[in-house]
Design an enzyme around this catalytic site. Sequence first.
Site, PDB file in Angstrom:
ATOM      1  N   ARG A  68       0.811  -1.219   0.000  1.00 32.51           N
ATOM      2  CA  ARG A  68       0.000   0.000   0.000  1.00 32.51           C
ATOM      3  C   ARG A  68       0.843   1.268   0.000  1.00 32.51           C
ATOM      4  O   ARG A  68       1.936   1.300   0.566  1.00 32.51           O
ATOM      5  CB  ARG A  68      -0.929   0.002   1.218  1.00 32.51           C
ATOM      6  CG  ARG A  68      -1.966  -1.108   1.194  1.00 32.51           C
ATOM      7  CD  ARG A  68      -2.669  -1.258   2.520  1.00 32.51           C
ATOM      8  NE  ARG A  68      -3.709  -2.287   2.462  1.00 32.51           N
ATOM      9  CZ  ARG A  68      -3.490  -3.584   2.672  1.00 32.51           C
ATOM     10  NH1 ARG A  68      -2.258  -4.012   2.946  1.00 32.51           N
ATOM     11  NH2 ARG A  68      -4.484  -4.450   2.598  1.00 32.51           N
ATOM     12  N   HIS A  93      -1.046  -2.502  -4.649  1.00 31.26           N
ATOM     13  CA  HIS A  93      -0.577  -3.455  -5.658  1.00 31.26           C
ATOM     14  C   HIS A  93      -0.616  -2.921  -7.091  1.00 31.26           C
ATOM     15  O   HIS A  93      -0.886  -3.660  -8.040  1.00 31.26           O
ATOM     16  CB  HIS A  93      -1.391  -4.749  -5.589  1.00 31.26           C
ATOM     17  CG  HIS A  93      -1.169  -5.549  -4.335  1.00 31.26           C
ATOM     18  ND1 HIS A  93      -0.054  -5.407  -3.540  1.00 31.26           N
ATOM     19  CD2 HIS A  93      -1.934  -6.523  -3.743  1.00 31.26           C
ATOM     20  CE1 HIS A  93      -0.123  -6.259  -2.521  1.00 31.26           C
ATOM     21  NE2 HIS A  93      -1.258  -6.939  -2.611  1.00 31.26           N
ATOM     22  N   HIS A 164       2.511 -13.074  -5.255  1.00 30.85           N
ATOM     23  CA  HIS A 164       1.369 -13.179  -4.337  1.00 30.85           C
ATOM     24  C   HIS A 164       0.781 -14.595  -4.316  1.00 30.85           C
ATOM     25  O   HIS A 164      -0.449 -14.759  -4.241  1.00 30.85           O
ATOM     26  CB  HIS A 164       0.295 -12.171  -4.730  1.00 30.85           C
ATOM     27  CG  HIS A 164      -0.498 -11.633  -3.587  1.00 30.85           C
ATOM     28  ND1 HIS A 164      -1.258 -12.438  -2.752  1.00 30.85           N
ATOM     29  CD2 HIS A 164      -0.667 -10.359  -3.120  1.00 30.85           C
ATOM     30  CE1 HIS A 164      -1.865 -11.683  -1.858  1.00 30.85           C
ATOM     31  NE2 HIS A 164      -1.515 -10.424  -2.044  1.00 30.85           N
ATOM     32  N   THR A 165       1.627 -15.612  -4.353  1.00 35.86           N
ATOM     33  CA  THR A 165       1.127 -16.976  -4.257  1.00 35.86           C
ATOM     34  C   THR A 165       0.589 -17.252  -2.852  1.00 35.86           C
ATOM     35  O   THR A 165       1.212 -16.893  -1.852  1.00 35.86           O
ATOM     36  CB  THR A 165       2.230 -17.992  -4.597  1.00 35.86           C
ATOM     37  OG1 THR A 165       2.606 -17.833  -5.969  1.00 35.86           O
ATOM     38  CG2 THR A 165       1.764 -19.418  -4.377  1.00 35.86           C
ATOM     39  N   ASP A 237      -1.248  -9.594   8.608  1.00 33.68           N
ATOM     40  CA  ASP A 237      -1.141  -8.948   7.292  1.00 33.68           C
ATOM     41  C   ASP A 237      -0.121  -7.826   7.449  1.00 33.68           C
ATOM     42  O   ASP A 237      -0.439  -6.647   7.297  1.00 33.68           O
ATOM     43  CB  ASP A 237      -2.499  -8.421   6.833  1.00 33.68           C
ATOM     44  CG  ASP A 237      -2.499  -7.993   5.371  1.00 33.68           C
ATOM     45  OD1 ASP A 237      -1.481  -8.223   4.674  1.00 33.68           O
ATOM     46  OD2 ASP A 237      -3.515  -7.427   4.914  1.00 33.68           O
ATOM     47  N   GLU A 303       5.190 -12.721   0.985  1.00 34.13           N
ATOM     48  CA  GLU A 303       5.495 -11.805  -0.114  1.00 34.13           C
ATOM     49  C   GLU A 303       6.770 -11.016   0.208  1.00 34.13           C
ATOM     50  O   GLU A 303       6.722  -9.993   0.893  1.00 34.13           O
ATOM     51  CB  GLU A 303       4.328 -10.847  -0.334  1.00 34.13           C
ATOM     52  CG  GLU A 303       2.999 -11.523  -0.576  1.00 34.13           C
ATOM     53  CD  GLU A 303       1.835 -10.575  -0.351  1.00 34.13           C
ATOM     54  OE1 GLU A 303       1.732  -9.573  -1.096  1.00 34.13           O
ATOM     55  OE2 GLU A 303       1.042 -10.823   0.580  1.00 34.13           O
TER      56      GLU A 303
END
Length: 339
Positions: A68, A93, A164-165, A237, A303
């Site tokens: 972000r 993103h 972003h898996t 997160d 990530e």
Amino acid sequence: MENKLFTLTNNTNIKVTITNFGGRVVSILVSDKEGNMIDVALGYDDLTSYQKENEPYFGAIIGRYGNRIAKGKFSLDGKEYQLEINNGPNALHGGSDGFHNKFWNAEQPNNHTLILTCFSADGEGGFPGNLHVKVVYSLTDNNGLQIDYSAKSDKKTIINLTNHTYFNLNGVDSNTDILNHILEIDADNIVEIDETSIATGNLLPVLSTAFDFKNPMEIGSRIEENHEQLTFGNGYDHTYVFNKREGTLEKVAYVYSRQTGISLAVFTEEPGMQFYTGNFLTGEDNDGKNGNAYPFRSGFCLETQHFPDSPNHPNFPSTVLNVGEVYESTTIYEFGIQK
């Protein structure tokens, strides 16, 4: 451009499928402790599902700027740039024209290598500079999925690429969440966020908190604790700040499933990693692979990246790419069996 699938194999027991749409990792087949081949990457069976609105970036290359940026604004040399606002009051993103929604040019020179390239025009998504990007996926003989990122720009710009898996080492067909996975992260601090998940500029020590994975710990063991940061992220997160030196390729994280025995070690040159526990997966759609619904916390992301909102925090490692410079970064996701 036509959607195509590419399969990577090596001399051992792993097979990775990637699409040129978003450079997305569609599946990762690895052997479990019983010798069965298990798919450990969340995704879809068809292109249209990847293209739907609010799709959660399954397997995608993320850019131009992963994570972000506050209010979508940043300045370079006194000039302010405005990005697309697509995540509450912030930019996330790279916006709707981000790399996750692009068809990449693809070349597969051998069975274990895929070369993807794309072009992002000056002003696209609000970012300055004509940006040429190359991402090389390759399988190592150590069962590592290596991702080599590189980029050049004709104007001073910012860049922060990642993948972003979503992983579930129990297998995507297990219909389980990922809370029983055992995780270890070599980081003493996380990047503090506010209620909109934007970095405040402060680092928070993880010691003796729910964020401490310095020693192996079940992901779900403390995820419901009463902690403001967990409330803001709806779970984990957050960007973990590695103890290693930026630019060196080192092991930074390790996770495994006791159910399958499958392990995943992460090596990266990046200074941080967004650890995300699929807090916004809902299970409302049944269009996942083999009809799977992907409910709440059924996948986790590791990530590797620079920090969120870095352009607005001079104390964070820089994400500026100057003219004449080459952005380069390597991350390896290495699979094995926990003995």
